[in-house]
Design an enzyme around this catalytic site. Structure first.
Site, PDB file in Angstrom:
ATOM      1  N   HIS A  60       0.297  -1.124  -0.018  1.00 38.53           N
ATOM      2  CA  HIS A  60       0.122   0.116  -0.068  1.00 38.53           C
ATOM      3  C   HIS A  60       0.887   1.263  -0.469  1.00 38.53           C
ATOM      4  O   HIS A  60       2.112   1.270   0.312  1.00 38.53           O
ATOM      5  CB  HIS A  60      -1.141   0.018   1.134  1.00 38.53           C
ATOM      6  CG  HIS A  60      -2.039  -1.379   0.900  1.00 38.53           C
ATOM      7  ND1 HIS A  60      -2.661  -1.525   3.015  1.00 38.53           N
ATOM      8  CD2 HIS A  60      -2.149  -2.011   0.309  1.00 38.53           C
ATOM      9  CE1 HIS A  60      -3.108  -2.890   2.108  1.00 38.53           C
ATOM     10  NE2 HIS A  60      -3.551  -2.883   1.347  1.00 38.53           N
ATOM     11  N   LYS A  70       4.579   6.097   7.958  1.00 37.38           N
ATOM     12  CA  LYS A  70       4.093   4.939   8.707  1.00 37.38           C
ATOM     13  C   LYS A  70       4.938   4.846   9.492  1.00 37.38           C
ATOM     14  O   LYS A  70       6.576   4.809   9.504  1.00 37.38           O
ATOM     15  CB  LYS A  70       3.690   4.811   8.386  1.00 37.38           C
ATOM     16  CG  LYS A  70       2.143   4.469   7.138  1.00 37.38           C
ATOM     17  CD  LYS A  70       1.288   3.376   5.800  1.00 37.38           C
ATOM     18  CE  LYS A  70       0.794   2.760   5.723  1.00 37.38           C
ATOM     19  NZ  LYS A  70       0.168   1.699   4.931  1.00 37.38           N
ATOM     20  N   TYR A 130       0.305   1.579  13.768  1.00 39.71           N
ATOM     21  CA  TYR A 130       1.478   2.561  12.747  1.00 39.71           C
ATOM     22  C   TYR A 130       0.428   3.311  12.895  1.00 39.71           C
ATOM     23  O   TYR A 130      -0.747   3.702  13.271  1.00 39.71           O
ATOM     24  CB  TYR A 130       0.892   1.662  11.932  1.00 39.71           C
ATOM     25  CG  TYR A 130      -0.042   1.184  11.059  1.00 39.71           C
ATOM     26  CD1 TYR A 130      -0.525   2.219   9.805  1.00 39.71           C
ATOM     27  CD2 TYR A 130      -0.652  -0.222  11.611  1.00 39.71           C
ATOM     28  CE1 TYR A 130      -1.142   1.145   9.271  1.00 39.71           C
ATOM     29  CE2 TYR A 130      -1.583  -1.076   9.838  1.00 39.71           C
ATOM     30  CZ  TYR A 130      -2.303   0.183   9.530  1.00 39.71           C
ATOM     31  OH  TYR A 130      -3.039  -0.353   8.535  1.00 39.71           O
ATOM     32  N   ASP A 167      -6.328  -6.455  -2.805  1.00 40.61           N
ATOM     33  CA  ASP A 167      -5.167  -5.995  -2.755  1.00 40.61           C
ATOM     34  C   ASP A 167      -4.305  -7.687  -3.602  1.00 40.61           C
ATOM     35  O   ASP A 167      -3.523  -7.203  -4.879  1.00 40.61           O
ATOM     36  CB  ASP A 167      -4.318  -6.648  -1.561  1.00 40.61           C
ATOM     37  CG  ASP A 167      -3.971  -5.916  -0.729  1.00 40.61           C
ATOM     38  OD1 ASP A 167      -4.427  -4.475  -0.311  1.00 40.61           O
ATOM     39  OD2 ASP A 167      -3.702  -6.077   0.955  1.00 40.61           O
TER      40      ASP A 167
END
Length: 199
Positions: A60, A70, A130, A167
């Site tokens: 991603h 992140k 995260y 995905d």
């Protein structure tokens, strides 16, 4: 914190304190982050995912600017966390680095704006948290096929990957480049410089 081989990616192993009551560690500290990276972390969103063994999430990334940096750790179980350089024009374009994140070492990964991110759960109930520099914005979110044979990421061979439909349908790196979906190294570097100058 130490830099990985991909510019803009770092790994941190915080010090843990243990006694008869259990264990404590600081998994993120902004002044230490600032001293290492040269900027603070502008927190906009915090995410938590729990995955069964073999779950593969990613690759991603978000459009730059503003992208989405992140800061990732695994608080329960273990994952193989992968940073992928998808920035066109980057000296390490198409390269990836993998780091095991688990609830024993407490390692954390920081990836700056424009880098791709994926992880595979190595144990049931692996829980990843995260911090994100930008909130989720569907119109800016993109994905790359984590099983792209050109990237050849070394996912554990003993696990059958479990992917979301989204995905599984993601384009390869080459297809995303042809479609003009990838961030450029130049744009990412300029954006990061603007953040450092504000620090």
């Amino acid at each position: 914190m130490r830099p990985l081989g991909i510019e803009g990616a770092w790994v941190d192993t915080p010090r843990a304190f243990e006694d008869s009551r259990g264990r404590f560690h600081e998994w993120f500290k902004n002044d230490r982050f600032h001293d290492s990276i040269g900027q603070g972390f502008p927190l906009e969103q915090a995410n938590c995912s729990r995955s069964v063994r073999g779950t593969l999430r990613g690759i991603h990334y978000a459009s730059v600017p503003p992208g989405q940096a992140k800061y990732v750790t695994c608080v329960s179980g273990a994952v193989l966390d992968v940073v992928v350089d998808i920035r066109t024009g980057s000296p390490s374009f198409g390269k990836w680095e993998a780091v095991r994140l688990d609830d024993t070492t407490h390692r954390c990964i920081y990836l700056s704006e424009g880098l791709g991110h994926a992880f595979m759960a190595l144990e049931d109930n692996s829980t990843v948290v995260y911090l994100c520099s930008q909130g989720y914005a569907p119109e800016r979110e993109h994905g790359i096929d984590p099983l792209d044979p050109t990237l050849a990421i070394a996912w554990p061979e003993d696990l059958a990957p479990r992917l979301s439909d989204k995905d599984a349908a993601a384009p390869t790196l080459a297809e995303a480049e042809r479609q003009g979906l990838l961030p450029s190294f130049e744009d990412c570097s300029a954006y990061r410089r603007s953040l450092v100058s504000r620090a």
